[in-house]
Design a protein around this motif. Structure first.
Motif, PDB file in Angstrom:
ATOM      1  N   ASP A   5      -5.226   5.872  -1.145  1.00  0.00           N
ATOM      2  CA  ASP A   5      -5.556   4.495  -0.743  1.00  0.00           C
ATOM      3  C   ASP A   5      -6.571   3.880  -1.698  1.00  0.00           C
ATOM      4  O   ASP A   5      -6.455   2.720  -2.094  1.00  0.00           O
ATOM      5  N   THR A  10       1.182   4.419  -2.475  1.00  0.00           N
ATOM      6  CA  THR A  10       0.543   5.687  -2.091  1.00  0.00           C
ATOM      7  C   THR A  10       1.519   6.810  -1.691  1.00  0.00           C
ATOM      8  O   THR A  10       1.152   7.981  -1.741  1.00  0.00           O
ATOM      9  N   ARG A  16       0.831  -1.205   0.000  1.00  0.00           N
ATOM     10  CA  ARG A  16       0.000   0.000   0.000  1.00  0.00           C
ATOM     11  C   ARG A  16       0.868   1.258   0.000  1.00  0.00           C
ATOM     12  O   ARG A  16       0.691   2.153  -0.813  1.00  0.00           O
ATOM     13  N   ARG A  17       1.842   1.291   0.909  1.00  0.00           N
ATOM     14  CA  ARG A  17       2.674   2.506   1.006  1.00  0.00           C
ATOM     15  C   ARG A  17       3.551   2.675  -0.236  1.00  0.00           C
ATOM     16  O   ARG A  17       3.821   3.790  -0.663  1.00  0.00           O
ATOM     17  N   GLN A  56      -4.540  11.119   1.580  1.00  0.00           N
ATOM     18  CA  GLN A  56      -4.245   9.710   1.865  1.00  0.00           C
ATOM     19  C   GLN A  56      -5.431   8.822   1.479  1.00  0.00           C
ATOM     20  O   GLN A  56      -5.240   7.744   0.904  1.00  0.00           O
ATOM     21  N   ASP A  57      -6.644   9.298   1.753  1.00  0.00           N
ATOM     22  CA  ASP A  57      -7.838   8.492   1.428  1.00  0.00           C
ATOM     23  C   ASP A  57      -7.932   8.243  -0.070  1.00  0.00           C
ATOM     24  O   ASP A  57      -8.188   7.124  -0.518  1.00  0.00           O
TER      25      ASP A  57
END
Lengths: 233, 274
Positions: free
Chosen positions: B145, B130, B126-127, B141-142
């Motif tokens: 994601d 993102t 994920r990171r 961030q949302d």
């Protein structure tokens, strides 16, 4: 013996305080010197090198004397504890700078190229990718420096700081049993070192886990090419 | 997988000779010491075009991608991306050497997938996907994601969003790397031998993902590969390189079925026999 235990513990507490504060200063200076030393521009690297070479080449004890006894002649009187922390931090920070520089330079070039491909700037590259990866490589040598700093603090009594060694010398000169008082000194220093090493090992485990190393991280074999993506999604 | 033939609807005409090239190499020279890797290279790529670079090792194909991604500097000539040069910029009416700010602005339209994936080992999947959108593009961030979820869905790895790169196979890592590059919404995607480091049984999965991207988006692709069937399927144009020069270029059907140059014939024969 038991009556003087609080004195010993007081000395231990002072040694711990100097070690922790000195280490915090050394860590900050290590990062500053190490990052300057790994910069692309030569003149920025030179700033890092001047600090590193100067403070690596000066004995911590002489620096401590100079800060405490010589500085007042030019109008700066430092608290003995502060002078001790400053001398140890400056000295160990110079060694730590080389650790940081080495670890930063050891991050694979491919990782740096990936940050370029994602258009990251210097600060983002360092903060998000390089330093978190270099941190795991820094910790073992940093742990050694931390212990060196703690042991190096045994001379701060010479500028009137009542650390563990200072207390032990006092107890010895006031009639304490040589074997016992110096034996206690050995024991206390050893215990402080063990506590510090426990902390460093905990940080090492955490840093390695963040890099996906350790028993919890084992690559699962890909079930052939079946799960290959894209199919109509 | 969408079944349409990518050649049915080319997003752009081949760029040769046209003035609307998105990428333009003009007399580009790249040397490593005495070794000339690119020898006064000229070529153009139009927006939406998918170009595959083929040729023997050391012929300069990867160097082209690395120059475009600003991982290397050319020794001569000019590279243009959407009208901006990679070597200089305009300041106060004068041409001055390009600074980092200018390069970042040009780079923002380009994404790259590497042979060795180069995922960040200190981040989860994920990171990996993102961090750059959040910190470089300023996306929330949302939103990042959500986009990561969509991209992982696209590459067939939605369930791996919280995994660590070391827990993934090579093929899975490469698919995450593709998702990571796409998360920056590039106009140009550079693919540098993206299947060369993979075990043979994992190659198909990665190529399927790229075929899907090629057929469902209008992203410009520059692809260095030895996967000839993939090149034939997705490219609008194939460039055959040798010794830092383009030996032959044309639509894949012509290059693979009726190569004009002997060098192309011998190269294709060697690769297809492999």
């Amino acid at each position: 013996m038991l009556n003087s235990l609080p004195l010993y513990l007081n000395g231990v507490w002072v040694t711990v305080q100097i070690t922790v504060a000195g280490a915090a200063l050394a860590l900050a200076l290590s990062f500053a010197a190490g990052l300057l030393g790994s910069a692309r521009r030569r003149w920025i690297r030179a700033i890092g090198r001047v600090y590193t070479e100067f403070f690596r080449g000066v004995a911590a004890l002489v620096l401590m004397y100079w800060l405490f006894y010589a500085l007042p002649y030019v109008g700066f009187r430092l608290d003995p504890m502060f002078a001790a922390i400053l001398a140890l931090g400056l000295n160990v920070g110079a060694y730590g700078g080389e650790v940081v520089r080495g670890a930063v330079n050891a991050v694979p070039r491919a990782q740096i190229e990936a940050t370029t491909a994602l258009n990251m700037g210097y600060v983002q590259r360092m903060r998000l990718v390089v330093i978190p990866q270099a941190w795991a490589a820094m910790l073992p040598p940093m742990g050694n420096l931390l212990i060196e700093l703690m042991k190096g603090s045994a001379v701060v009594g010479l500028i009137t700081v009542s650390d563990l060694t200072f207390v032990v010398r006092q107890q010895w000169s006031s009639g304490g049993d040589t074997l016992v008082v110096w034996g206690l000194a050995l024991l206390f220093y050893f215990l402080i070192a063990q506590a510090l090493l426990l902390g460093v090992r905990y940080l090492e485990r955490r840093a390695n886990a963040r890099l996906g190393r350790g028993p919890a991280f084992r690559a699962a074999p890909e079930p052939a090419a079946a799960s290959a993506g894209g199919s109509g999604r | 997988m969408q079944q349409s033939d990518p050649h049915d609807q080319p997003a752009a005409e081949p760029a040769d000779g046209s003035d609307d090239a998105y990428i333009r190499f003009e007399q580009v020279v790249k040397r490593y010491g005495d070794n000339v890797v690119l020898d006064h290279l000229d070529f153009r790529v139009a927006e939406g075009e998918r170009v595959t670079l083929i040729g023997p090792s050391g012929s300069g194909k990867t160097t082209i991608l690395r120059l475009l991604m600003t991982l290397e500097k050319a020794n001569g000539g000019v590279i243009w991306v959407n009208g901006d040069s990679l070597s200089h910029m305009r300041r106060g009416g004068k041409l001055v050497p390009a600074d980092e700010k200018h390069l970042r602005s040009v780079r923002s339209s380009i994404g790259m997938v590497f042979q060795q994936f180069n995922l960040f080992p200190n981040m989860t999947v994920r990171r990996n996907i993102t961090e750059a959108p959040v910190h470089v593009l300023g996306v929330s961030q949302d939103e990042a994601d959500q986009r990561a979820g969509e991209l992982l869905e696209l590459v067939g790895l939605a369930e791996k969003i919280d995994a660590h790169p070391t827990q993934l196979s090579g093929g899975q890592q490469q698919r995450v790397a593709i998702a990571r590059a796409l998360a920056m919404r590039p106009k140009v995607l550079l693919l540098d031998e993206v299947t060369s480091a993979l075990d043979p049984e994992l190659v198909a999965g990665v190529l399927d993902v790229l075929r899907n991207i090629a057929t469902t988006t209008d992203i410009t692709m520059l692809c260095v590969t030895h996967e000839m069937s993939f090149a034939r399927d997705v490219s609008h144009r194939v460039l055959m390189f040798d010794q830092g020069r383009i030996v032959e270029e044309g639509p894949p059907a012509q290059i693979f079925s009726e190569p004009r140059e002997e060098r192309t014939r011998s190269f294709l024969q060697a690769v297809l026999e492999d």
